[in-house]
Design a protein around this motif. Structure first.
Motif, PDB file in Angstrom:
ATOM      1  N   HIS A 265      44.130  32.748  42.079  1.00 36.24           N
ATOM      2  CA  HIS A 265      43.917  31.317  41.821  1.00 36.24           C
ATOM      3  C   HIS A 265      43.096  31.116  40.550  1.00 36.24           C
ATOM      4  N   TYR A 266      42.041  31.918  40.409  1.00 34.71           N
ATOM      5  CA  TYR A 266      41.185  31.798  39.227  1.00 34.71           C
ATOM      6  C   TYR A 266      41.983  32.093  37.953  1.00 34.71           C
ATOM      7  N   THR A 267      42.753  33.161  37.995  1.00 34.65           N
ATOM      8  CA  THR A 267      43.479  33.608  36.801  1.00 34.65           C
ATOM      9  C   THR A 267      44.518  32.590  36.356  1.00 34.65           C
ATOM     10  N   ILE A 268      45.239  32.023  37.295  1.00 33.60           N
ATOM     11  CA  ILE A 268      46.240  31.009  36.952  1.00 33.60           C
ATOM     12  C   ILE A 268      45.577  29.784  36.326  1.00 33.60           C
ATOM     13  N   ALA A 269      44.413  29.418  36.851  1.00 33.92           N
ATOM     14  CA  ALA A 269      43.716  28.223  36.350  1.00 33.92           C
ATOM     15  C   ALA A 269      43.074  28.455  34.985  1.00 33.92           C
TER      16      ALA A 269
ATOM     17  N   GLY B 142      42.932  42.157  42.187  1.00 35.17           N
ATOM     18  CA  GLY B 142      41.660  41.625  42.657  1.00 35.17           C
ATOM     19  C   GLY B 142      40.654  41.285  41.581  1.00 35.17           C
ATOM     20  N   TYR B 143      41.074  41.277  40.312  1.00 31.76           N
ATOM     21  CA  TYR B 143      40.144  40.995  39.210  1.00 31.76           C
ATOM     22  C   TYR B 143      40.362  39.580  38.672  1.00 31.76           C
ATOM     23  N   LYS B 144      39.316  38.779  38.689  1.00 31.06           N
ATOM     24  CA  LYS B 144      39.387  37.451  38.088  1.00 31.06           C
ATOM     25  C   LYS B 144      39.520  37.614  36.575  1.00 31.06           C
ATOM     26  N   THR B 145      40.609  37.109  36.016  1.00 30.24           N
ATOM     27  CA  THR B 145      40.902  37.363  34.606  1.00 30.24           C
ATOM     28  C   THR B 145      41.243  36.071  33.881  1.00 30.24           C
ATOM     29  N   ALA B 146      40.497  35.783  32.840  1.00 33.54           N
ATOM     30  CA  ALA B 146      40.819  34.662  31.948  1.00 33.54           C
ATOM     31  C   ALA B 146      41.410  35.247  30.671  1.00 33.54           C
ATOM     32  N   ASN B 147      42.164  34.443  29.937  1.00 28.48           N
ATOM     33  CA  ASN B 147      42.669  34.936  28.655  1.00 28.48           C
ATOM     34  C   ASN B 147      42.688  33.802  27.634  1.00 28.48           C
TER      35      ASN B 147
ATOM     36  N   ALA C   4      38.764  41.922  51.207  1.00 30.66           N
ATOM     37  CA  ALA C   4      39.432  42.293  49.959  1.00 30.66           C
ATOM     38  C   ALA C   4      40.687  41.457  49.736  1.00 30.66           C
ATOM     39  N   TYR C   5      41.380  41.133  50.823  1.00 31.10           N
ATOM     40  CA  TYR C   5      42.590  40.308  50.716  1.00 31.10           C
ATOM     41  C   TYR C   5      42.244  38.927  50.160  1.00 31.10           C
ATOM     42  N   PHE C   6      41.220  38.319  50.710  1.00 32.24           N
ATOM     43  CA  PHE C   6      40.848  36.980  50.259  1.00 32.24           C
ATOM     44  C   PHE C   6      40.265  37.010  48.847  1.00 32.24           C
ATOM     45  N   ASP C   7      39.599  38.106  48.493  1.00 32.61           N
ATOM     46  CA  ASP C   7      39.113  38.253  47.117  1.00 32.61           C
ATOM     47  C   ASP C   7      40.293  38.282  46.148  1.00 32.61           C
ATOM     48  N   ARG C   8      41.374  38.954  46.553  1.00 35.16           N
ATOM     49  CA  ARG C   8      42.558  39.034  45.696  1.00 35.16           C
ATOM     50  C   ARG C   8      43.210  37.666  45.535  1.00 35.16           C
ATOM     51  N   VAL C   9      43.303  36.930  46.613  1.00 33.50           N
ATOM     52  CA  VAL C   9      43.859  35.573  46.551  1.00 33.50           C
ATOM     53  C   VAL C   9      43.002  34.696  45.641  1.00 33.50           C
TER      54      VAL C   9
END
Length: 283
Positions: A127-131, A167-172, A118-123
């Motif tokens: 990374h995904y969200t910032i990108a 822990g949620y990959k989020t795009a906007n 779960a920790y690595f999923d959050r990391v």
């Protein structure tokens, strides 16, 4: 004159959980003069004694999370001798869970911060969200858990970052009146798309403050009342046409908005698990 209250937060881990609990409790006492003393990673009696010396100088209330029974007992004994209240806010929760599960909790400090999957999923989510902030890399949006859409300054980015930390990959993506969003936004199948909206007057206020921070004082369409209203109408039409859930962020904190998004996602996943094939793909 309001009396100062010293609030000592003592933890044998990072203290993150305790700090969040304290902030939530303190927020209920608007205007109170409360000074927080933060003491994380207390894992020895020697370290505890140094802290108790400061507690004695600045008496108030002690909130603690302590896995070690020995150090906990020492802390409680010292607070008792100083006639200072010592409260472990997680105790009622752990007791209820122990009774329901029929087993005792493991006394391991910082267990929730273990570097597990779960920790690595959050990391990975961070990374995904910032990108994928502000409409970037739209070809990878299908990999997201959530896509937030809304006009400029509708709290998309801070909400995305908060969700990523959960822990949620989020795009906007910003919805711009003069420039329609990429077609891929309307063809997403896996992510839940959520529309964020707000009151025109509140949005204008936020935008003006933003311009002031960058030294811009001239009025533009960015803060023009008629133009802002048209932007919000444009966004609402897109939300309605695609049957996306909408959250009004006008009176919500980032945390409240994120909680609403997570609730929507959980409801969507429950419908999918129950085999509701008619559940909307984006809501």
């Amino acid at each position: 004159m309001t009396q100062l209250l010293n609030l000592h937060l003592i933890s044998d881990s990072t203290g993150e959980t305790l700090d969040m609990l304290a902030k939530a409790a303190v927020a209920q006492f608007e205007g109170a003069d409360i000074k927080r003393h933060f003491w994380p990673l207390v894992r020895s009696k020697q370290g505890l004694e140094r802290i108790i010396a400061d507690v004695a100088k600045h008496p108030g209330i002690v909130l603690f999370t302590m896995a070690s029974g020995e150090i906990r007992s020492a802390l409680e004994d010292r607070c008792r001798s100083l006639d200072i209240p010592a409260v472990s806010p997680l105790d009622p929760v752990l007791t209820a869970l122990e009774e329901a599960l029929g087993r005792q909790a493991r006394a391991r400090p910082g267990r929730q911060h273990t570097m597990d999957e779960a920790y690595f999923d959050r990391v990975d989510a961070i990374h995904y969200t910032i990108a994928h902030d502000d409409g970037l890399l739209s070809e990878e949006w299908e990999e997201a858990d959530i896509v937030l859409a809304g006009v400029s300054r509708s709290s998309k980015t801070p909400t995305s970052i908060y969700l990523a930390n959960r822990g949620y990959k989020t795009a906007n993506i910003p919805l711009v009146l003069e420039s329609p969003p990429p077609d891929i936004l309307f063809r997403l199948k896996s992510p839940m798309v959520v529309g964020l909206t707000t009151a025109p007057k509140r949005l204008i206020e936020i935008r003006r403050n933003r311009l002031l921070t960058v030294g811009e004082r001239d009025e533009t369409s960015y803060t023009d009342e008629d133009h802002v209203s048209e932007e919000l109408k444009f966004a609402r039409r897109i939300f309605a046409d695609n049957d996306w859930p909408v959250i009004d962020v006008t009176r919500r904190s980032i945390e409240e908005t994120a909680a609403a998004v997570i609730r929507l996602l959980q409801q969507r996943r429950e419908k999918r698990e129950q085999g509701d094939m008619n559940a909307p793909l984006s809501s």
